[in-house]
Design a protein around this motif. Sequence first.
Motif, mmCIF file in Angstrom:
data_model
loop_
_atom_site.group_PDB
_atom_site.id
_atom_site.type_symbol
_atom_site.label_atom_id
_atom_site.label_comp_id
_atom_site.label_asym_id
_atom_site.label_seq_id
_atom_site.Cartn_x
_atom_site.Cartn_y
_atom_site.Cartn_z
ATOM 1 N N ALA A 163 -0.884 -10.239 2.285
ATOM 2 C CA ALA A 163 -1.911 -10.351 3.205
ATOM 3 C C ALA A 163 -2.585 -11.689 3.147
ATOM 4 O O ALA A 163 -2.455 -12.374 1.837
ATOM 5 C CB ALA A 163 -2.648 -9.084 3.205
ATOM 6 N N ASP A 164 -3.461 -11.964 4.115
ATOM 7 C CA ASP A 164 -4.349 -13.057 3.946
ATOM 8 C C ASP A 164 -5.540 -12.873 2.917
ATOM 9 O O ASP A 164 -5.756 -11.760 2.382
ATOM 10 C CB ASP A 164 -5.260 -13.490 5.513
ATOM 11 N N ASP A 165 -6.502 -13.675 2.780
ATOM 12 C CA ASP A 165 -7.554 -13.670 1.836
ATOM 13 C C ASP A 165 -8.430 -12.252 2.359
ATOM 14 O O ASP A 165 -8.687 -12.191 3.488
ATOM 15 C CB ASP A 165 -8.570 -14.820 1.972
ATOM 16 N N TYR A 166 -9.049 -11.544 1.290
ATOM 17 C CA TYR A 166 -9.678 -10.479 1.599
ATOM 18 C C TYR A 166 -11.371 -11.023 1.826
ATOM 19 O O TYR A 166 -11.669 -11.774 1.109
ATOM 20 C CB TYR A 166 -9.799 -9.736 0.234
ATOM 21 N N VAL A 167 -11.445 -10.709 2.927
ATOM 22 C CA VAL A 167 -13.063 -11.204 3.452
ATOM 23 C C VAL A 167 -13.889 -10.070 3.845
ATOM 24 O O VAL A 167 -15.103 -10.322 4.046
ATOM 25 C CB VAL A 167 -12.616 -11.926 4.786
ATOM 26 N N ILE A 168 -13.334 -8.706 4.036
ATOM 27 C CA ILE A 168 -14.382 -7.817 4.514
ATOM 28 C C ILE A 168 -13.797 -6.451 3.871
ATOM 29 O O ILE A 168 -12.657 -6.217 3.578
ATOM 30 C CB ILE A 168 -14.151 -7.407 5.909
ATOM 31 N N THR A 169 -14.848 -5.659 3.070
ATOM 32 C CA THR A 169 -14.823 -4.395 2.829
ATOM 33 C C THR A 169 -15.310 -3.294 3.834
ATOM 34 O O THR A 169 -16.466 -3.440 4.038
ATOM 35 C CB THR A 169 -15.292 -4.273 1.311
ATOM 36 N N GLU A 170 -14.558 -2.262 4.048
ATOM 37 C CA GLU A 170 -14.857 -1.215 4.991
ATOM 38 C C GLU A 170 -14.160 -0.013 4.682
ATOM 39 O O GLU A 170 -13.548 0.069 3.810
ATOM 40 C CB GLU A 170 -14.747 -1.511 6.506
ATOM 41 N N MET A 171 -14.566 1.135 5.397
ATOM 42 C CA MET A 171 -13.981 2.397 4.908
ATOM 43 C C MET A 171 -13.161 3.250 5.801
ATOM 44 O O MET A 171 -12.824 4.227 5.547
ATOM 45 C CB MET A 171 -15.272 3.362 4.656
ATOM 46 N N GLU A 172 -12.635 2.481 6.989
ATOM 47 C CA GLU A 172 -11.881 3.369 7.925
ATOM 48 C C GLU A 172 -10.844 2.736 8.785
ATOM 49 O O GLU A 172 -9.921 3.364 8.998
ATOM 50 C CB GLU A 172 -13.025 3.807 9.230
ATOM 51 N N ALA A 173 -10.648 1.539 8.957
ATOM 52 C CA ALA A 173 -9.554 0.855 9.801
ATOM 53 C C ALA A 173 -8.420 1.179 9.525
ATOM 54 O O ALA A 173 -7.494 1.312 10.527
ATOM 55 C CB ALA A 173 -9.948 -0.546 9.938
ATOM 56 N N ALA A 174 -7.698 0.949 8.241
ATOM 57 C CA ALA A 174 -6.473 1.391 8.082
ATOM 58 C C ALA A 174 -6.057 2.709 8.280
ATOM 59 O O ALA A 174 -4.818 2.912 8.778
ATOM 60 C CB ALA A 174 -6.194 1.238 6.514
ATOM 61 N N ALA A 175 -6.848 3.578 8.011
ATOM 62 C CA ALA A 175 -6.591 5.079 8.332
ATOM 63 C C ALA A 175 -6.525 5.274 9.743
ATOM 64 O O ALA A 175 -5.578 5.859 10.247
ATOM 65 C CB ALA A 175 -7.642 5.746 7.623
ATOM 66 N N ILE A 176 -7.449 4.596 10.461
ATOM 67 C CA ILE A 176 -7.442 4.945 11.971
ATOM 68 C C ILE A 176 -6.240 4.163 12.640
ATOM 69 O O ILE A 176 -5.696 4.723 13.385
ATOM 70 C CB ILE A 176 -8.695 4.360 12.479
ATOM 71 N N THR A 177 -6.099 3.109 11.938
ATOM 72 C CA THR A 177 -4.637 2.356 12.517
ATOM 73 C C THR A 177 -3.422 3.175 12.458
ATOM 74 O O THR A 177 -2.599 2.993 13.227
ATOM 75 C CB THR A 177 -4.664 1.018 12.038
#
Length: 351
Positions: free
Chosen positions: A260-274
């Motif tokens: 993947a590209d550079d890690y720029v954001i840490t969050e808790m939901e998007a991959a699961a929702i996707t």
Amino acid sequence: MFPRWSSFGTRLLALCGVALLATACASTSTSPATTAPATAAVAPVKVKVFVAAMFEIGKNTGDRAGEFQHWYERYWMNTKPMAVPGALQPVYCNVDGVCGAVLGMGKVNSSSSMQAILLNPQFDFSQAYYVISGVAGTPPSRGTIGEVSWATWLVDYDLGHRWAPEENKAGEPTFMPRKGYEEYRRFKINPDLVSWAMKLSADTPLKDSESARKYRLRYPDAAARRAPFVGTGTHMTGDTFFHGPGMSKQAQYIAKLYGADDYVITEMEAAAITLVIKRAHGTDRVMSLRGAVNFDQGSPKETTLQHLDPAPGETAGGFAETVENIELVGSRVVDHIVANWPQWQGGVPKP
């Protein structure tokens, strides 16, 4: 006795038959206009864009804004909530086909809400676009407080093997991917959609705060000291609210490990929702939009624990401005899609 009962029963059945025949005749003679309201089904809402927020602090309007309030005030002030069994909060839809809801924080909370909404017959998601929206953290080497980021990749931080650093050779990674989860742990966002998002929103004037400007100066990184901007990169989804340079380095390692590209954001939901959306409709129309309200590690002058539990007045600030920035950026894309629906309903146009 038996013959007399049989005769009576026969007459009774005959009378019942006549009654049933009369009822049937009456029903067939009723005009279609009379019966239509009783049989007509309510057509599902044709969703053009669905905006997913993770939490709201209080009410949807009139108080301190969380992730949902600015979206609500722009699109759903005069709409009625639509209850969805299995979802954390109701869905709101306007006449233009823009819908949204608060899904809940964390992978399980948010993805279970999304699945309940996608499967509910009140909505038609067959041509819908999605904006997964919320606040987040960022490494000071890549981002700053108040910035807004469109994801190019979504990567799951948790699916793998981890062990304590002291149980490994010094300086080596303490993470290994778990085999068999390749289709669950990373998602490449449609590059054409990302290009459109940046084309439409990169020049959005963003809000900033004096407290955030002062806080940035604690960090020596040029990126951390920048004013808020609109950018792109990998969003790392983890139920663990990780902090510190070691964990940040591991997140970057995982992003690169997965191509993947550079890690720029840490969050808790998007991959699961996707993943939920992928199983129902694919991922070509999914966008992840996050605003940074904290750095994923402390400044060189503080420990990780000090950063996690700051003294009064030592927080970054800029939260109110960031949640407004998210909607300012995201609504440009939402409004463009809706205004140009004939070009977008069949799929993402070439930028």
